[in-house]
Scaffold this motif. Structure first.
Motif, short mmCIF file in Angstrom:
data_model
loop_
_atom_site.label_atom_id
_atom_site.label_comp_id
_atom_site.label_asym_id
_atom_site.label_seq_id
_atom_site.Cartn_x
_atom_site.Cartn_y
_atom_site.Cartn_z
N LEU A 96 0.71 -1.23 0.00
CA LEU A 96 -0.05 0.04 -0.16
C LEU A 96 1.10 1.22 -0.08
CD1 LEU A 96 -2.78 1.37 0.49
CD2 LEU A 96 -2.18 1.32 3.00
N LEU A 97 2.06 1.32 0.74
CA LEU A 97 2.76 2.32 1.04
C LEU A 97 3.70 2.71 -0.24
CD1 LEU A 97 3.39 2.14 4.87
CD2 LEU A 97 1.69 3.27 3.47
N ALA A 98 3.81 1.56 -0.89
CA ALA A 98 5.00 1.71 -1.84
C ALA A 98 4.46 1.70 -3.51
CB ALA A 98 5.88 0.51 -2.11
N ASP A 99 2.78 1.91 -3.14
CA ASP A 99 2.03 2.03 -4.61
C ASP A 99 2.41 3.35 -5.18
OD1 ASP A 99 0.25 1.83 -6.70
OD2 ASP A 99 -1.29 1.55 -5.35
N GLY A 100 3.14 3.10 -6.46
CA GLY A 100 3.40 4.53 -7.14
C GLY A 100 2.43 5.10 -7.74
N SER A 101 1.22 4.27 -8.05
CA SER A 101 0.08 4.87 -8.55
C SER A 101 -1.03 5.34 -7.79
CB SER A 101 -0.52 3.71 -9.40
OG SER A 101 -1.13 2.64 -8.43
N ALA A 102 -0.68 5.14 -6.47
CA ALA A 102 -1.52 6.15 -5.54
C ALA A 102 -1.15 7.50 -5.28
CB ALA A 102 -1.45 5.35 -4.00
N PRO A 103 -2.04 8.44 -4.84
CA PRO A 103 -1.63 9.69 -4.60
C PRO A 103 -0.34 9.99 -3.91
CG PRO A 103 -3.95 9.42 -4.50
CD PRO A 103 -3.41 7.89 -4.70
N TRP A 104 -0.47 9.15 -2.68
CA TRP A 104 0.96 9.28 -1.70
C TRP A 104 2.01 8.73 -2.17
CZ3 TRP A 104 -3.69 6.50 -1.04
CH2 TRP A 104 -3.53 5.25 -0.79
N GLY A 105 2.18 7.99 -3.40
CA GLY A 105 2.98 7.14 -3.75
C GLY A 105 4.54 7.67 -3.75
N ARG A 106 4.76 8.99 -4.08
CA ARG A 106 6.22 9.53 -4.02
C ARG A 106 6.54 10.25 -2.79
NH1 ARG A 106 7.26 12.52 -9.52
NH2 ARG A 106 9.52 12.44 -8.57
N VAL A 107 5.47 10.63 -2.10
CA VAL A 107 5.81 11.48 -1.10
C VAL A 107 5.80 10.94 0.40
CG1 VAL A 107 4.93 13.60 -2.22
CG2 VAL A 107 3.46 12.38 -0.84
N PHE A 108 5.22 9.65 0.51
CA PHE A 108 4.97 9.22 1.82
C PHE A 108 6.41 8.78 2.40
CE2 PHE A 108 4.95 5.30 4.28
CZ PHE A 108 4.27 5.77 5.52
N ASP A 109 7.21 8.06 1.81
CA ASP A 109 8.25 7.56 2.26
C ASP A 109 9.05 8.51 2.77
OD1 ASP A 109 10.22 4.88 2.77
OD2 ASP A 109 11.30 6.11 1.42
N PRO A 110 9.65 9.52 1.87
CA PRO A 110 10.61 10.59 2.43
C PRO A 110 10.06 11.49 3.46
CG PRO A 110 9.62 11.29 0.24
CD PRO A 110 9.36 9.55 0.61
N ILE A 111 8.80 11.62 3.63
CA ILE A 111 8.04 12.30 4.77
C ILE A 111 8.14 11.73 5.87
CG2 ILE A 111 5.82 13.40 5.51
CD1 ILE A 111 5.28 14.44 2.99
N ALA A 112 7.70 10.47 5.82
CA ALA A 112 7.76 9.47 6.86
C ALA A 112 8.98 9.38 7.46
CB ALA A 112 7.21 8.23 6.51
N ARG A 113 10.03 9.27 6.64
CA ARG A 113 11.48 8.93 7.06
C ARG A 113 11.91 10.14 7.88
NH1 ARG A 113 13.25 7.69 2.51
NH2 ARG A 113 14.23 9.61 1.83
N THR A 114 11.62 11.36 7.30
CA THR A 114 12.08 12.64 8.00
C THR A 114 11.52 12.66 9.37
OG1 THR A 114 12.40 13.67 5.58
CG2 THR A 114 12.27 15.13 7.54
N VAL A 115 10.30 12.43 9.44
CA VAL A 115 9.42 12.73 10.85
C VAL A 115 10.05 11.62 11.77
CG1 VAL A 115 7.30 12.33 11.86
CG2 VAL A 115 7.31 13.38 9.60
N ARG A 116 10.24 10.48 11.17
CA ARG A 116 10.86 9.57 12.22
C ARG A 116 12.19 9.73 12.66
NH1 ARG A 116 7.61 5.20 14.44
NH2 ARG A 116 6.57 4.06 12.61
N GLU A 117 13.11 10.23 11.61
CA GLU A 117 14.27 10.75 12.08
C GLU A 117 14.62 11.68 13.00
OE1 GLU A 117 16.26 11.57 8.34
OE2 GLU A 117 16.68 9.34 8.02
N ALA A 118 13.07 12.73 13.04
CA ALA A 118 13.17 13.79 14.04
C ALA A 118 12.88 13.20 15.26
CB ALA A 118 12.14 14.92 13.62
N GLY A 119 12.63 12.00 15.60
CA GLY A 119 12.18 11.33 16.78
C GLY A 119 10.82 11.43 16.96
N HIS A 120 9.95 11.42 16.18
CA HIS A 120 8.64 11.57 16.31
C HIS A 120 8.08 10.19 15.91
CE1 HIS A 120 7.76 15.35 17.65
NE2 HIS A 120 8.44 15.93 16.67
N GLU A 121 6.91 9.64 16.67
CA GLU A 121 6.27 8.29 16.19
C GLU A 121 5.25 8.53 15.13
OE1 GLU A 121 6.91 5.04 17.44
OE2 GLU A 121 8.84 6.39 17.94
N LEU A 122 4.86 7.87 14.21
CA LEU A 122 4.22 8.03 13.13
C LEU A 122 3.29 6.40 13.05
CD1 LEU A 122 3.37 10.29 11.15
CD2 LEU A 122 5.14 9.39 9.70
#
Length: 399
Positions: free
Chosen positions: A138-164
């Motif tokens: 689901l999260l890696a689905d490139g055809s979904a609206p979130w396909g290209r932006v989810f992973d980098p945003i989630a990674r940045t938020v996690r690296e900042a110490g926040h849970e998601l």
């Protein structure tokens, strides 16, 4: 059967473990059976963000709010406001910024999911051996609206110490055993305050070279941060911090149980930790109520507020229209509550003014816009005269 069909619920520990491990892979990709491993020992980083329970200048932190930036400036972490126990009475958030790093001193070192009872934290592969792969797809689905932006945003938020966590429809549908096609949008929740999340999301997209627009920026009424691209009408991601009640203005926190008390139905209290592949059920009722057969639609709130009642009634009709095609739904607890609704519930909402009524109309269109009027009223009638009349009034106003 789909790749997320249920194998074991939180109330079946032990009895079905062997069956879960021996069951065939339902998605045909050879997903390994659940095999308990050593428990990972995690704790908060000493230089991580502030969470509820930390003590700052002698006052215990309970959550966060947000102050709309002036002059159209994009939201940043400096717009977030720190809330303590003394802030329950004022009508507006204090002018107290949120420190970038947690203060030294006493605090709960456990991560939010470790503060839950063990029965409320279920390894995804124990629930269904194919569930982790379904979420990854689901999260890696490139055809979904979130396909290209989810992973980098989630990674940045996690690296900042926040849970998601995934919230809303994605965990509800996949955990219930419905396929990828049942997930229509991507909602997230977490421990980051609204301004901080918006700032991290914007910075991530800038660094990745993506065009973006925070169309709604952060809604001051809901603290929802919506990420759009190129001004398009479809949200890529919607994020709201963990819900927190008890204030006279919108607030978020870092406590999973407090968040579950702010949601509409128990089935929507279920969250998914996509990094650790854990299913979280802070209400301890969401997972059993998602299980088929015998799914149950149970409200979390017993509010007497007419607007809250009307909004939950509209959402209840939406779920019943969708679910009843697949089999019976237990509505006994829901009906016990809606039986208390006055027949003139719609009139009580109208008394709140045009803005409140327009918000309810917009919710009705969002939830039931494509459903025939006869079907809506037939389902509404099963929830009592107040809900039936409410739906008829909404349908009449929409004509």
């Amino acid at each position: 059967m789909t790749c997320a069909d249920e194998i074991e619920g939180p109330e079946q520990e032990g009895a079905d473990s062997a069956a879960a491990e021996a069951a065939d892979c339902l998605c045909g990709r050879g997903c390994p059976p659940y095999a308990p491993g050593p428990e990972a020992v995690e704790s908060r980083a000493s230089n991580g963000p502030v969470m509820a329970g930390d003590v700052l200048r002698g006052e215990r932190v309970v959550g966060f709010s947000y102050a709309q930036p002036p002059d159209g400036r994009l939201p940043e972490a400096r717009d977030d406001r720190l809330l303590t126990e003394a802030d329950h009475q004022p009508d507006a958030p204090p002018q107290r910024p949120v420190p970038t790093v947690r203060p030294p001193g006493p605090g709960d070192e456990r991560l939010p999911h470790d503060r839950l009872p063990a029965r409320a934290v279920v390894p995804a592969a124990r629930r269904s051996r194919c569930l982790p792969a379904a979420v990854d797809d689901l999260l890696a689905d490139g055809s979904a609206p979130w396909g290209r932006v989810f992973d980098p945003i989630a990674r940045t938020v996690r690296e900042a110490g926040h849970e998601l966590w995934l919230s809303g429809g994605a965990p509800r549908e996949l955990v219930a055993g419905n396929g990828r096609e049942a997930v229509r949008d991507l909602d997230l929740t977490g421990t980051a305050p609204a301004g901080r999340f918006a700032e991290l999301a914007r910075r991530t997209l800038e660094e990745d070279g993506e065009t973006y627009e925070l169309r709604a920026r952060v809604s001051p009424d809901t603290l929802v941060c919506t990420v759009y691209r190129d001004g398009g009408p479809t949200p890529l991601i919607e994020y709201r911090g963990l819900g927190l009640g008890g204030f006279r203005f919108p607030a978020t926190g870092t406590d999973l149980v407090a968040d579950s008390l702010q949601r509409d139905f128990t089935v929507n209290c279920v969250l998914y930790d996509f990094e650790r592949h854990l299913v979280l059920d802070p209400s301890e009722r969401g997972l059993p109520h998602l299980s088929a057969p015998g799914r149950a639609l149970v409200p979390v709130s017993a509010s007497g507020d007419p607007l809250v009642r009307a909004a939950l009634a509209v959402r209840a009709v939406k779920f019943l229209v969708r679910w009843q095609t697949d089999g019976p739904v237990d509505t006994r607890e829901l009906r016990a509550w809606t039986d208390e609704f006055p027949e003139d519930l719609a009139d009580h909402v109208r008394e709140r003014g045009d803005q409140a009524w327009d918000r309810l109309l917009a919710l009705h269109h969002e939830c039931l816009g494509g459903v025939p009027a006869q079907r809506q009223t037939a389902v509404a009638s099963t929830l009592g005269a107040g809900v039936e009349r409410l739906l008829k009034t909404l349908l009449g106003s929409a004509e």
